[in-house]
Design a protein around this motif. Structure first.
Motif, mmCIF file in Angstrom:
data_model
loop_
_atom_site.group_PDB
_atom_site.id
_atom_site.type_symbol
_atom_site.label_atom_id
_atom_site.label_comp_id
_atom_site.label_asym_id
_atom_site.label_seq_id
_atom_site.Cartn_x
_atom_site.Cartn_y
_atom_site.Cartn_z
ATOM 1 N N GLU A 76 0.854 -1.249 -0.002
ATOM 2 C CA GLU A 76 -0.131 -0.017 0.142
ATOM 3 C C GLU A 76 0.855 1.382 -0.148
ATOM 4 O OE1 GLU A 76 -2.761 1.433 -0.985
ATOM 5 O OE2 GLU A 76 -3.860 0.295 0.370
ATOM 6 N N LYS A 77 0.489 2.211 -0.645
ATOM 7 C CA LYS A 77 1.020 3.707 -0.626
ATOM 8 C C LYS A 77 0.517 4.282 0.409
ATOM 9 C CE LYS A 77 2.021 6.232 -4.099
ATOM 10 N NZ LYS A 77 1.518 6.927 -5.394
ATOM 11 N N ALA A 78 1.305 5.015 1.140
ATOM 12 C CA ALA A 78 1.172 5.812 2.494
ATOM 13 C C ALA A 78 -0.060 6.915 1.969
ATOM 14 C CB ALA A 78 2.231 6.738 3.031
ATOM 15 N N GLU A 79 -0.016 7.296 0.815
ATOM 16 C CA GLU A 79 -1.087 8.603 0.374
ATOM 17 C C GLU A 79 -2.473 7.827 0.294
ATOM 18 O OE1 GLU A 79 2.916 9.686 -1.342
ATOM 19 O OE2 GLU A 79 1.828 7.682 -0.793
ATOM 20 N N LEU A 80 -2.428 6.281 0.094
ATOM 21 C CA LEU A 80 -3.625 5.834 -0.245
ATOM 22 C C LEU A 80 -4.304 4.893 0.975
ATOM 23 C CD1 LEU A 80 -2.947 4.676 -4.123
ATOM 24 C CD2 LEU A 80 -4.276 6.937 -3.023
ATOM 25 N N LEU A 99 8.238 10.028 0.119
ATOM 26 C CA LEU A 99 6.730 10.245 -0.127
ATOM 27 C C LEU A 99 6.725 11.207 -1.397
ATOM 28 C CD1 LEU A 99 5.478 10.284 3.534
ATOM 29 C CD2 LEU A 99 5.084 8.330 1.757
ATOM 30 N N GLU A 100 5.511 10.925 -2.320
ATOM 31 C CA GLU A 100 5.345 11.766 -3.349
ATOM 32 C C GLU A 100 4.474 13.097 -2.755
ATOM 33 O OE1 GLU A 100 3.433 9.636 -6.267
ATOM 34 O OE2 GLU A 100 5.055 8.364 -6.741
ATOM 35 N N ASN A 101 3.591 12.638 -1.819
ATOM 36 C CA ASN A 101 2.541 13.740 -1.235
ATOM 37 C C ASN A 101 2.382 13.657 0.246
ATOM 38 O OD1 ASN A 101 0.248 15.378 -0.333
ATOM 39 N ND2 ASN A 101 -0.621 15.157 -2.382
ATOM 40 N N LYS A 104 -0.647 14.299 2.024
ATOM 41 C CA LYS A 104 -1.794 13.583 1.976
ATOM 42 C C LYS A 104 -1.806 12.356 2.920
ATOM 43 C CE LYS A 104 -4.436 11.053 -1.604
ATOM 44 N NZ LYS A 104 -4.724 10.882 -3.088
ATOM 45 N N ALA A 105 -0.382 11.769 2.860
ATOM 46 C CA ALA A 105 -0.129 10.644 3.935
ATOM 47 C C ALA A 105 -0.106 10.895 5.353
ATOM 48 C CB ALA A 105 1.461 10.284 3.603
ATOM 49 N N LEU A 106 -0.018 12.399 5.823
ATOM 50 C CA LEU A 106 -0.158 12.597 7.284
ATOM 51 C C LEU A 106 -1.600 12.862 7.445
ATOM 52 C CD1 LEU A 106 2.786 15.372 7.620
ATOM 53 C CD2 LEU A 106 2.347 13.024 8.467
ATOM 54 N N VAL A 107 -2.500 12.856 6.385
ATOM 55 C CA VAL A 107 -3.995 12.856 6.827
ATOM 56 C C VAL A 107 -4.300 11.512 7.010
ATOM 57 C CG1 VAL A 107 -6.231 13.031 5.527
ATOM 58 C CG2 VAL A 107 -4.480 14.876 5.157
ATOM 59 N N LYS A 111 -5.587 9.943 10.659
ATOM 60 C CA LYS A 111 -6.894 8.870 11.072
ATOM 61 C C LYS A 111 -6.559 7.647 11.555
ATOM 62 C CE LYS A 111 -8.804 10.519 6.628
ATOM 63 N NZ LYS A 111 -9.111 10.087 5.381
ATOM 64 N N ALA A 112 -5.441 7.286 12.038
ATOM 65 C CA ALA A 112 -5.001 6.087 12.561
ATOM 66 C C ALA A 112 -4.359 6.345 14.040
ATOM 67 C CB ALA A 112 -3.882 5.234 11.755
ATOM 68 N N CYS A 113 -4.666 7.608 14.435
ATOM 69 C CA CYS A 113 -4.189 7.797 15.638
ATOM 70 C C CYS A 113 -5.433 7.881 16.828
ATOM 71 C CB CYS A 113 -3.407 9.396 15.826
ATOM 72 S SG CYS A 113 -1.983 9.491 14.950
ATOM 73 N N LYS A 114 -4.911 7.637 18.024
ATOM 74 C CA LYS A 114 -5.743 7.870 19.098
ATOM 75 C C LYS A 114 -5.124 9.260 19.826
ATOM 76 C CE LYS A 114 -4.504 3.844 20.984
ATOM 77 N NZ LYS A 114 -4.160 2.717 21.836
ATOM 78 N N THR A 115 -5.836 9.807 20.832
ATOM 79 C CA THR A 115 -5.292 11.185 21.485
ATOM 80 C C THR A 115 -3.846 10.684 22.043
ATOM 81 O OG1 THR A 115 -6.283 10.598 23.363
ATOM 82 C CG2 THR A 115 -7.577 11.809 21.853
ATOM 83 N N SER A 116 -3.587 9.593 22.502
ATOM 84 C CA SER A 116 -2.358 9.028 23.136
ATOM 85 C C SER A 116 -1.513 8.712 22.239
ATOM 86 C CB SER A 116 -2.455 8.041 24.214
ATOM 87 O OG SER A 116 -2.959 6.869 23.665
ATOM 88 N N THR A 117 -1.705 8.422 20.956
ATOM 89 C CA THR A 117 -0.601 7.945 19.895
ATOM 90 C C THR A 117 0.454 8.822 19.697
ATOM 91 O OG1 THR A 117 -2.478 6.710 18.600
ATOM 92 C CG2 THR A 117 -0.317 7.183 17.446
ATOM 93 N N LYS A 118 1.683 8.243 19.686
ATOM 94 C CA LYS A 118 3.053 8.889 19.325
ATOM 95 C C LYS A 118 3.466 8.457 17.987
ATOM 96 C CE LYS A 118 3.045 10.880 23.401
ATOM 97 N NZ LYS A 118 1.755 10.482 23.819
#
Length: 461
Positions: A76-80, A99-101, A104-107, A111-118
């Motif tokens: 999988e691409k990080a952007e997708l 990364l190309e974008n 977009k990858a950080l978006v 989405k895969a983070c909790k409030t406590s995620t590092k």
């Protein structure tokens, strides 16, 4: 053998150093996502309870899955990338450089983070661009057609644009190849030193999701609180600890731990509990061991609140100021609140000049060791969530039982977990009863010894 495997073998020291960095910050048995997982060795090295690695190279993913069947790997691409799962840690080892974008990858990362995620990112110091290009030309490094040469400021800006904030950073590794004698000398002893550290190859950032203001306001109203008050020879201050205590959150409990007093502190604690028991939830106990650190841990073990606060019973830090600590932790603005007595004017009776200079020295030393700016390391008021305290306690074996005061134990543990540490200004006043239990010279030597110990465990590993 894949090309990636071959290059890993050729530059094994570099890859192992990256793995050691992530092992330091990632708590074992966590749920971990690695973006750009490559050969899978890094993901395996942090010993996750559940580990997912994604990469764009299908052959590399197939080999990684065979090598580490206990982990999961996706092409999988990080952007997708889309996941309905939230992770404790998200790792990007040099991934932002490819990364190309990035935005977009950080978006998708968010989405895969909790409030406590590092989120832990490593990337190359841009000052090494010429050296690394030369290494590529000499076939000492894998050929890469395009590469993002990003500075710390570039990555910080990209993170902020997507609602993520930097809470820690650092640099390491001066010599990426294992050259006899030079490798250990340069990387272990010289690389952490001020100024020289700026020359290091590997830069790292620890980030998290910026706190939600609306959710923070709800937590301030709904979270409960436990205030732990270690008390030794403080009979004249016990009642004021209760009468001056603000209501913190939905419920506040006060826990007195009496520590082998020579005066009538224990009798006064019992009297105060009986007098104010209908107004306040007051728990009391006598210390089983010795030292403030032991008393704090005994109080924490009794605590039921969402937020844990240490209040010294000499009341040189005003109980009325605890509300600022509670709000900072409950709202999520920080994860470890450290009292700072050096913002407001300090009476020389409360803190003599020599004590102030010693405090500034230890604050500077700890800031250097922990890579976190701390202005006052010796204030007894420390606050964190019960959840994070339990994580520190579970991880305590890394440092061991080295701290008789309890303050450094919590600070070191918070730094290792990558918690956001922040100073909270307090008004520091002279004590109105009794005398200090501190033996300044003797305990100063103990503090220095603990700092040297921390240097070995954190800075000069």
């Amino acid at each position: 053998m894949t090309d990636l495997q071959e290059w890993r073998n050729r530059n094994l020291s570099y890859y192992q150093d990256i793995e050691e960095l992530y092992q330091f910050f990632v708590q074992p048995q966590s749920e971990v996502l690695e973006i750009g997982s490559g050969t899978g060795y890094l993901l395996e090295s942090v010993k996750p309870k559940y580990g997912l690695g994604i990469d764009t190279n299908s052959q590399v993913i197939e080999n990684s899955q065979k090598r580490f069947p206990e982990l999961e790997f996706w092409v999988e691409k990080a952007e997708l990338f889309q996941s309905n799962k939230e992770f404790d840690y998200i790792l990007l080892a040099n991934t932002v450089s490819y990364l190309e974008n990035i935005q977009k990858a950080l978006v998708n990362v968010k989405k895969a983070c909790k409030t406590s995620t590092k989120i832990i990112l490593t990337f190359h110091n841009p000052g090494w661009e010429f050296v690394l290009k030369l290494a590529t030309f000499l076939k000492q490094r894998m050929q890469i057609e395009t590469l993002n040469w990003l500075s710390y400021e570039d990555i910080t800006n990209l993170l902020n644009l997507e609602g993520l904030e930097v809470i820690g950073k650092g640099k390491r590794m001066l010599v990426p190849r294992r050259i006899p004698l030079l490798y250990g000398l340069f990387n272990k002893y010289l690389a952490p030193l001020p100024i020289i550290n700026n020359l290091c190859l590997t830069e790292y950032i620890i980030a998290r999701v910026q706190p939600n203001l609306a959710e923070g306001k709800k937590n301030i109203q709904n979270f409960t609180c436990s205030v732990i008050v270690p008390a030794r020879n403080e009979a004249g201050n016990i009642e004021s600890c209760v009468t001056r205590m603000p209501q913190l959150g939905k419920h506040t409990e006060i826990i007195f731990i009496e520590g082998h007093s020579q005066d009538n502190t224990w009798e006064e604690i019992q009297r105060v509990q009986a007098k104010y028991g209908e107004q306040w939830d007051i728990k009391i106990d006598q210390q089983k061991g010795k030292g403030k650190g032991d008393a704090v841990r005994q109080g924490f073990a009794m605590a039921t609140g969402d937020i844990l606060i240490i209040l010294d019973s000499d009341l040189t830090v005003l109980p009325e100021d605890l509300i600022y600590f509670f709000d900072a932790i409950a709202s999520g603005r920080c994860e470890f609140a450290n009292g700072c007595r050096l913002v407001y004017p300090v009476n020389s009776e409360a803190m003599p000049w020599l004590n102030r200079m010693a405090n500034r020295f230890f604050a500077w030393l700890l800031s250097y060791l922990l890579n976190v700016k701390i202005k006052d390391s010796l204030c007894g008021t420390k606050v964190l969530s019960r959840e994070n305290y339990l994580r520190i306690a579970a991880n305590r074996s890394y440092f061991g039982e080295f701290d008789p005061f309890g303050d450094f134990d919590l600070l070191f543990g918070a730094a290792k977990l990558g918690l956001k540490i922040q100073d909270i200004p307090v008004r520091y006043v002279p004590r109105s009863y009794g005398s200090s239990n501190i033996q300044h010279f003797k305990e100063g030597l103990v503090l220095l010894k603990m700092c040297l110990y921390a240097a070995q465990k954190i800075k000069f590993r």
